[in-house]
Enzyme design. Structure first.
Site, PDB file in Angstrom:
ATOM      1  N   GLN A 102       5.539  -9.046   4.053  1.00 48.35           N
ATOM      2  CA  GLN A 102       4.244  -9.412   3.461  1.00 48.35           C
ATOM      3  C   GLN A 102       4.444  -9.694   1.973  1.00 48.35           C
ATOM      4  O   GLN A 102       3.536 -10.157   1.306  1.00 48.35           O
ATOM      5  CB  GLN A 102       3.240  -8.267   3.617  1.00 48.35           C
ATOM      6  CG  GLN A 102       2.980  -7.874   5.052  1.00 48.35           C
ATOM      7  CD  GLN A 102       2.155  -6.609   5.126  1.00 48.35           C
ATOM      8  OE1 GLN A 102       0.931  -6.649   5.134  1.00 48.35           O
ATOM      9  NE2 GLN A 102       2.830  -5.473   5.166  1.00 48.35           N
ATOM     10  N   HIS A 122       3.377 -14.198   4.011  1.00 51.01           N
ATOM     11  CA  HIS A 122       2.356 -14.420   2.989  1.00 51.01           C
ATOM     12  C   HIS A 122       2.837 -15.417   1.945  1.00 51.01           C
ATOM     13  O   HIS A 122       2.267 -15.514   0.865  1.00 51.01           O
ATOM     14  CB  HIS A 122       1.954 -13.094   2.308  1.00 51.01           C
ATOM     15  CG  HIS A 122       1.216 -12.190   3.254  1.00 51.01           C
ATOM     16  ND1 HIS A 122       1.061 -10.855   2.998  1.00 51.01           N
ATOM     17  CD2 HIS A 122       0.606 -12.418   4.438  1.00 51.01           C
ATOM     18  CE1 HIS A 122       0.383 -10.303   4.006  1.00 51.01           C
ATOM     19  NE2 HIS A 122       0.093 -11.239   4.891  1.00 51.01           N
ATOM     20  N   GLY A 235       7.064   0.658   3.901  1.00 56.54           N
ATOM     21  CA  GLY A 235       6.281   0.526   2.667  1.00 56.54           C
ATOM     22  C   GLY A 235       5.063  -0.357   2.804  1.00 56.54           C
ATOM     23  O   GLY A 235       4.792  -1.201   1.953  1.00 56.54           O
ATOM     24  N   THR A 236       4.313  -0.165   3.890  1.00 54.58           N
ATOM     25  CA  THR A 236       3.078  -0.945   4.008  1.00 54.58           C
ATOM     26  C   THR A 236       1.926  -0.031   4.401  1.00 54.58           C
ATOM     27  O   THR A 236       2.090   0.888   5.187  1.00 54.58           O
ATOM     28  CB  THR A 236       3.216  -2.108   5.029  1.00 54.58           C
ATOM     29  OG1 THR A 236       1.970  -2.803   5.109  1.00 54.58           O
ATOM     30  CG2 THR A 236       3.633  -1.630   6.407  1.00 54.58           C
ATOM     31  N   ALA A 283      11.342   4.103   0.217  1.00 56.43           N
ATOM     32  CA  ALA A 283      12.051   3.266   1.203  1.00 56.43           C
ATOM     33  C   ALA A 283      13.416   2.818   0.676  1.00 56.43           C
ATOM     34  O   ALA A 283      14.374   2.671   1.443  1.00 56.43           O
ATOM     35  CB  ALA A 283      11.191   2.050   1.532  1.00 56.43           C
TER      36      ALA A 283
HETATM   37  C1  BV8 Z   1      -6.393 -14.159   7.846  1.00 61.54           C
HETATM   38  C2  BV8 Z   1      -0.119 -12.849  -0.822  1.00 61.54           C
HETATM   39  C3  BV8 Z   1      -7.712 -15.509   9.225  1.00 61.54           C
HETATM   40  C4  BV8 Z   1      -0.842 -13.022  -2.113  1.00 61.54           C
HETATM   41  C5  BV8 Z   1      -1.355 -11.233   0.522  1.00 61.54           C
HETATM   42  C6  BV8 Z   1     -12.172  -7.012   7.185  1.00 61.54           C
HETATM   43  C7  BV8 Z   1     -11.505  -6.196   8.082  1.00 61.54           C
HETATM   44  C8  BV8 Z   1     -10.237  -6.521   8.568  1.00 61.54           C
HETATM   45  C9  BV8 Z   1      -9.609  -7.703   8.145  1.00 61.54           C
HETATM   46  C10 BV8 Z   1     -10.281  -8.509   7.255  1.00 61.54           C
HETATM   47  C11 BV8 Z   1     -11.550  -8.175   6.777  1.00 61.54           C
HETATM   48  N1  BV8 Z   1     -11.925  -9.131   5.917  1.00 61.54           N
HETATM   49  C12 BV8 Z   1     -10.946 -10.072   5.847  1.00 61.54           C
HETATM   50  C13 BV8 Z   1      -9.953  -9.708   6.668  1.00 61.54           C
HETATM   51  C14 BV8 Z   1      -8.698 -10.454   6.909  1.00 61.54           C
HETATM   52  C15 BV8 Z   1      -7.805 -10.254   5.694  1.00 61.54           C
HETATM   53  C16 BV8 Z   1      -7.466  -8.803   5.518  1.00 61.54           C
HETATM   54  O1  BV8 Z   1      -6.694  -8.253   6.255  1.00 61.54           O
HETATM   55  N2  BV8 Z   1      -8.091  -8.212   4.488  1.00 61.54           N
HETATM   56  C17 BV8 Z   1      -7.836  -6.804   4.216  1.00 61.54           C
HETATM   57  C18 BV8 Z   1      -7.819  -6.584   2.706  1.00 61.54           C
HETATM   58  C19 BV8 Z   1      -8.938  -5.973   4.870  1.00 61.54           C
HETATM   59  N3  BV8 Z   1      -6.580 -10.981   6.009  1.00 61.54           N
HETATM   60  C20 BV8 Z   1      -6.498 -12.266   5.647  1.00 61.54           C
HETATM   61  O2  BV8 Z   1      -7.338 -12.848   5.019  1.00 61.54           O
HETATM   62  C21 BV8 Z   1      -5.245 -12.978   6.123  1.00 61.54           C
HETATM   63  N4  BV8 Z   1      -5.656 -14.200   6.762  1.00 61.54           N
HETATM   64  O3  BV8 Z   1      -6.732 -13.179   8.433  1.00 61.54           O
HETATM   65  O4  BV8 Z   1      -6.741 -15.406   8.219  1.00 61.54           O
HETATM   66  C22 BV8 Z   1      -8.015 -16.948   9.274  1.00 61.54           C
HETATM   67  C23 BV8 Z   1      -7.680 -17.664  10.423  1.00 61.54           C
HETATM   68  C24 BV8 Z   1      -7.995 -19.000  10.482  1.00 61.54           C
HETATM   69  C25 BV8 Z   1      -8.592 -19.641   9.387  1.00 61.54           C
HETATM   70  C26 BV8 Z   1      -8.876 -18.924   8.211  1.00 61.54           C
HETATM   71  C27 BV8 Z   1      -8.592 -17.551   8.144  1.00 61.54           C
HETATM   72  C28 BV8 Z   1      -4.368 -13.323   4.934  1.00 61.54           C
HETATM   73  C29 BV8 Z   1      -3.865 -12.067   4.312  1.00 61.54           C
HETATM   74  C30 BV8 Z   1      -2.792 -12.424   3.284  1.00 61.54           C
HETATM   75  C31 BV8 Z   1      -3.235 -11.921   1.924  1.00 61.54           C
HETATM   76  N5  BV8 Z   1      -2.157 -12.166   0.963  1.00 61.54           N
HETATM   77  N6  BV8 Z   1      -0.366 -11.497  -0.323  1.00 61.54           N
HETATM   78  C32 BV8 Z   1      -0.209 -12.212  -3.207  1.00 61.54           C
HETATM   79  O5  BV8 Z   1       0.725 -11.414  -2.948  1.00 61.54           O
HETATM   80  O6  BV8 Z   1      -0.655 -12.383  -4.355  1.00 61.54           O
HETATM   81  S1  BV8 Z   1      -1.542  -9.663   1.092  1.00 61.54           S
HETATM   82  C33 BV8 Z   1      -1.037  -8.529  -0.090  1.00 61.54           C
HETATM   83  O7  BV8 Z   1      -1.306  -7.239   0.460  1.00 61.54           O
HETATM   84  C34 BV8 Z   1       0.468  -8.468  -0.365  1.00 61.54           C
HETATM   85  O8  BV8 Z   1       1.203  -9.421   0.345  1.00 61.54           O
HETATM   86  C35 BV8 Z   1       0.860  -7.067   0.130  1.00 61.54           C
HETATM   87  O9  BV8 Z   1       2.153  -6.988   0.600  1.00 61.54           O
HETATM   88  C36 BV8 Z   1      -0.131  -6.991   1.202  1.00 61.54           C
HETATM   89  C37 BV8 Z   1      -0.329  -5.839   2.033  1.00 61.54           C
HETATM   90  O10 BV8 Z   1      -0.322  -4.695   1.313  1.00 61.54           O
HETATM   91  P1  BV8 Z   1       0.960  -3.745   1.518  1.00 61.54           P
HETATM   92  O11 BV8 Z   1       2.180  -4.593   1.505  1.00 61.54           O
HETATM   93  O12 BV8 Z   1       0.733  -2.872   2.669  1.00 61.54           O
HETATM   94  O13 BV8 Z   1       0.928  -2.989   0.194  1.00 61.54           O
HETATM   95  P2  BV8 Z   1      -0.130  -1.885  -0.209  1.00 61.54           P
HETATM   96  O14 BV8 Z   1      -0.165  -1.873  -1.689  1.00 61.54           O
HETATM   97  O15 BV8 Z   1      -1.380  -2.081   0.576  1.00 61.54           O
HETATM   98  O16 BV8 Z   1       0.521  -0.524   0.324  1.00 61.54           O
HETATM   99  C38 BV8 Z   1       1.741  -0.083  -0.213  1.00 61.54           C
HETATM  100  C39 BV8 Z   1       2.257   0.930   0.771  1.00 61.54           C
HETATM  101  O17 BV8 Z   1       3.528   1.368   0.332  1.00 61.54           O
HETATM  102  C40 BV8 Z   1       1.380   2.183   0.852  1.00 61.54           C
HETATM  103  O18 BV8 Z   1       1.295   2.567   2.212  1.00 61.54           O
HETATM  104  C41 BV8 Z   1       2.157   3.229   0.040  1.00 61.54           C
HETATM  105  O19 BV8 Z   1       1.977   4.534   0.568  1.00 61.54           O
HETATM  106  C42 BV8 Z   1       3.568   2.779   0.297  1.00 61.54           C
HETATM  107  N7  BV8 Z   1       4.526   3.100  -0.768  1.00 61.54           N
HETATM  108  C43 BV8 Z   1       4.306   3.199  -2.111  1.00 61.54           C
HETATM  109  N8  BV8 Z   1       5.488   3.454  -2.732  1.00 61.54           N
HETATM  110  C44 BV8 Z   1       6.455   3.492  -1.772  1.00 61.54           C
HETATM  111  C45 BV8 Z   1       5.844   3.269  -0.513  1.00 61.54           C
HETATM  112  N9  BV8 Z   1       6.544   3.254   0.642  1.00 61.54           N
HETATM  113  C46 BV8 Z   1       7.879   3.446   0.561  1.00 61.54           C
HETATM  114  N10 BV8 Z   1       8.539   3.657  -0.613  1.00 61.54           N
HETATM  115  C47 BV8 Z   1       7.859   3.688  -1.782  1.00 61.54           C
HETATM  116  N11 BV8 Z   1       8.515   3.916  -2.941  1.00 61.54           N
END
Ligand code: BV8
Ligand code: ZN
Length: 298
Positions: A102, A122, A235-236, A283
């Protein structure tokens, strides 16, 4: 070595087909921020509010400053042990292994992951594409910084470090990190398409945008055609769809799950979830240890 790790490594050694799902947690050891939790901010903006087509439409200058800062810091960052361990795993002959990431920073490629074994679902900070519907200009590997003069000095989120002096109590209060205010940048000073002179945008998938269907089909084939024995969930937070759906699909078809995260539910840690291992920690440290039976020393 704890029992759960040995159990996991046993399964890993017997696996024919493995997939990794990677998130921002893998970046932390390389000094890049995650999206959620305290680091999910840039200046006083919530990152996920900036990663949307609306934000770009309303203020392309603001969003380009955010991505210029992301590009600069991703270029400065180095792949860590977690990136290298996954890259090494993807080069093994006798294992079918792909990484779904991602993340958009390119560190897995720089760690040596073969492109045909990596699905950047992504997109990438280093891809630029034209915003005009009539134009299909794409620049796949653009590492220039700054992309335009107006985007220089986007390297730091905060003010340049103050010149060293003994800080009084009063200073400390005043000296909470101040954001360099976001500049007003007119569209004419933003990156332009060399083919049609329309505005360029970062080649990432924003919230509300669909993922590449071609990539989704490849992932479907990998998960659906033959059973995946193991998915590494690295890490997600699993909050973003459709990335978070891959884990359940592998589990549904009988695959086992290994989670590498600093934040793991207690009962997963205690092995109470069948076919799910949880390894708590960074990780970047955990992956080289967990994958060692297959990849050896990094
Ligand atoms: C789509 C690129 C459909 C940009 C990114 C309501 C409910 C459910 C879903 C939705 C909703 N409303 C909208 C949606 C869909 C939406 C979505 O899921 N929203 C979420 C916020 C609810 N998804 C979309 O819009 C996707 N498209 O569904 O399209 C569609 C179909 C047809 C036509 C039109 C539309 C597109 C999603 C893509 C978004 N773009 N990135 C950029 O990077 O600038 S996503 C962005 O978040 C990053 O890529 C990031 O990687 C990603 C996910 O987050 P994580 O990677 O998990 O990172 P996060 O910070 O969340 O967590 C970090 C984790 O690491 C934690 O668990 C933490 O504990 C852990 N951690 C911390 N330190 C460490 C560690 N682990 C290990 N070691 C460590 N040291
Ligand atoms: Zn164009």
């Amino acid at each position: 070595m704890n029992k759960l790790l040995i159990e996991f490594q046993d399964h890993l050694m017997k696996s024919k087909k493995v997939v990794a799902l990677v998130g921002a947690g893998l970046l932390v050891a390389s000094g890049l921020p995650t999206f959620r939790g305290s680091q999910g901010l840039w200046k006083n903006f919530n990152m996920i509010d900036l990663a949307t087509p609306d934000a770009f439409y309303i203020d392309p200058g603001l969003v380009w400053q955010f991505y210029s800062w992301r590009r600069y810091n991703a270029l400065k960052a180095k792949p860590n042990g977690g990136h290298k361990a996954l890259a090494k795993l993807s080069k093994l002959e006798n294992l079918e292994f792909v990484t779904i990431t991602q993340n958009v920073d390119g560190l897995l490629i720089r760690a040596g992951t073969p492109c045909d074994k990596l699905y950047e679902i992504h997109g990438s900070l280093f891809e630029l594409k034209c915003t005009s519907f009539m134009c299909n200009y794409v620049d796949h590997n653009n590492f220039d910084h700054p992309l335009t003069d107006a985007l220089n000095d986007t390297e730091e989120e905060f003010n340049k470090p103050m010149r060293k002096r003994t800080l009084t109590e009063q200073d400390n209060r005043l000296n909470s990190p101040q954001f360099t205010p976001v500049k007003e940048i007119s569209e004419s000073d933003l990156p332009k398409c060399p083919a049609c002179n329309e505005l360029l945008r970062p080649g990432v998938v924003w919230f509300g945008e669909s993922l590449s269907l071609q990539l989704l089909n490849k992932i479907d084939d990998f998960i659906e055609l033959e059973k995946v024995d193991l998915i590494l969930v690295v890490g997600t937070s699993g909050t973003v769809y459709p990335a978070n759906s891959f884990v359940d699909r592998v589990k549904f078809k009988g695959g086992k799950v290994a989670i590498f995260n600093t934040d793991i539910e207690e009962d997963v840690m205690e092995g109470k979830h069948e076919n799910v291992w949880g390894f708590k920690g960074d990780a970047a440290q955990l992956l080289p240890i967990a994958l060692k039976p297959l990849i050896g020393e990094l």
